[in-house]
Write a protein that holds these residues in place. Structure first.
Motif, PDB file in Angstrom:
ATOM      1  N   ASN A 135       0.971  -1.217   0.072  1.00  0.00           N
ATOM      2  CA  ASN A 135       0.095  -0.066   0.119  1.00  0.00           C
ATOM      3  C   ASN A 135       1.011   0.991  -0.088  1.00  0.00           C
ATOM      4  OD1 ASN A 135      -1.673   2.098   0.465  1.00  0.00           O
ATOM      5  ND2 ASN A 135      -2.342   1.495   2.453  1.00  0.00           N
ATOM      6  N   VAL A 156      -8.006   0.183  -0.259  1.00  0.00           N
ATOM      7  CA  VAL A 156      -7.995  -0.390   1.057  1.00  0.00           C
ATOM      8  C   VAL A 156      -9.395  -0.166   1.656  1.00  0.00           C
ATOM      9  CG1 VAL A 156      -7.193   0.031   3.485  1.00  0.00           C
ATOM     10  CG2 VAL A 156      -5.546   0.043   1.429  1.00  0.00           C
ATOM     11  N   TYR A 181      -6.433  -6.435   4.664  1.00  0.00           N
ATOM     12  CA  TYR A 181      -5.443  -5.475   4.610  1.00  0.00           C
ATOM     13  C   TYR A 181      -4.649  -5.420   5.994  1.00  0.00           C
ATOM     14  CZ  TYR A 181      -3.049  -1.134   4.695  1.00  0.00           C
ATOM     15  OH  TYR A 181      -2.175   0.110   4.779  1.00  0.00           O
ATOM     16  N   VAL A 182      -3.342  -5.326   5.935  1.00  0.00           N
ATOM     17  CA  VAL A 182      -2.384  -5.627   7.126  1.00  0.00           C
ATOM     18  C   VAL A 182      -1.726  -4.203   7.213  1.00  0.00           C
ATOM     19  CG1 VAL A 182      -0.617  -6.670   8.356  1.00  0.00           C
ATOM     20  CG2 VAL A 182      -2.111  -8.031   6.656  1.00  0.00           C
ATOM     21  N   ALA A 183      -2.178  -3.313   8.132  1.00  0.00           N
ATOM     22  CA  ALA A 183      -1.565  -2.097   8.428  1.00  0.00           C
ATOM     23  C   ALA A 183      -0.083  -2.269   9.032  1.00  0.00           C
ATOM     24  CB  ALA A 183      -2.461  -1.250   9.377  1.00  0.00           C
ATOM     25  N   ARG A 184       0.584  -1.209   9.154  1.00  0.00           N
ATOM     26  CA  ARG A 184       1.907  -1.013   9.632  1.00  0.00           C
ATOM     27  C   ARG A 184       1.819  -1.580  11.103  1.00  0.00           C
ATOM     28  NH1 ARG A 184       7.158   0.401   8.245  1.00  0.00           N
ATOM     29  NH2 ARG A 184       6.830   0.987   6.108  1.00  0.00           N
ATOM     30  N   SER A 185       0.919  -1.051  11.749  1.00  0.00           N
ATOM     31  CA  SER A 185       0.986  -1.142  13.167  1.00  0.00           C
ATOM     32  C   SER A 185       0.320  -2.818  13.385  1.00  0.00           C
ATOM     33  CB  SER A 185      -0.277  -0.473  13.714  1.00  0.00           C
ATOM     34  OG  SER A 185      -1.373  -0.410  13.199  1.00  0.00           O
ATOM     35  N   ASP A 186      -0.094  -3.494  12.539  1.00  0.00           N
ATOM     36  CA  ASP A 186      -0.462  -4.821  12.880  1.00  0.00           C
ATOM     37  C   ASP A 186       0.588  -5.593  13.255  1.00  0.00           C
ATOM     38  OD1 ASP A 186      -1.279  -7.688  11.896  1.00  0.00           O
ATOM     39  OD2 ASP A 186      -3.414  -6.795  11.802  1.00  0.00           O
ATOM     40  N   PHE A 191       2.466  -7.260  10.027  1.00  0.00           N
ATOM     41  CA  PHE A 191       3.291  -6.631   9.055  1.00  0.00           C
ATOM     42  C   PHE A 191       4.672  -7.039   8.638  1.00  0.00           C
ATOM     43  CE2 PHE A 191       5.645  -2.776   7.865  1.00  0.00           C
ATOM     44  CZ  PHE A 191       4.981  -2.708   6.380  1.00  0.00           C
ATOM     45  N   GLY A 204       0.965  -0.173   4.531  1.00  0.00           N
ATOM     46  CA  GLY A 204       0.640  -1.452   4.805  1.00  0.00           C
ATOM     47  C   GLY A 204       0.826  -2.409   3.837  1.00  0.00           C
TER      48      GLY A 204
END
Length: 150
Positions: free
Chosen positions: A47, A54, A84-89, A92, A111
């Motif tokens: 992303n 997203v 969707y896998v966010a940077r905070s997940d 990630f 992400g």
């Protein structure tokens, strides 16, 4: 599910096209520049500037990705479900390490779009059907002439 031919097509494609649908049912197709095959039936897309994709995936996780070699004019449509896998997940780092060799420090990756593919269909330009004796070499030559590639 991904054969050697499908993985090769993904790797050789410069862009892929991600098709999603918004909450009103309106389709959207967006070019994606950083993507890799993952495991035997998954695709990861960075992303970089994919806010609409997203958002659409949150409403409808059914997607299609097209990977087509512009010169041979062949490729594959990859159908499946996206998350969707966010940077905070917590997942990630695991997924990002697969695409980081492509992005390096060049792109700000917010992400990863993670697609589990459940169907693969070949994409073939109509000219192969109109001219059944055309070879890939001829198709490449014709495409390069059409686009002025030397």
């Amino acid at each position: 599910m991904f054969t050697v031919e499908v993985k090769s097509s993904i790797q050789q494609s410069v862009l892929c096209w991600l098709a999603t649908v918004d909450k009103e049912g309106c389709p959207s197709v967006s070019p994606k520049e950083v993507f890799v095959s993952y495991k035997d039936s998954e695709l990861l897309i960075a992303n970089i500037a994919s806010a609409n994709s997203v958002r659409n995936i949150k409403y409808n996780d059914n997607v299609c990705v097209s990977c087509v070699d512009v010169f041979t004019q062949k490729g594959f449509g990859l159908y499946g479900t996206a998350s969707y896998v966010a940077r905070s997940d917590s997942n990630f780092p695991l997924l990002f390490k697969e695409i980081e060799p492509i992005t390096g420090e060049k792109y700000p990756v917010a992400g990863v779009i993670h697609i589990v593919v459940n169907k693969v269909k070949p994409i073939v330009a109509p000219s192969y059907k109109l001219f059944p004796n055309i070879t890939e070499a001829e198709q490449i030559k014709n495409a390069k002439n059409t686009y002025g590639v030397k």
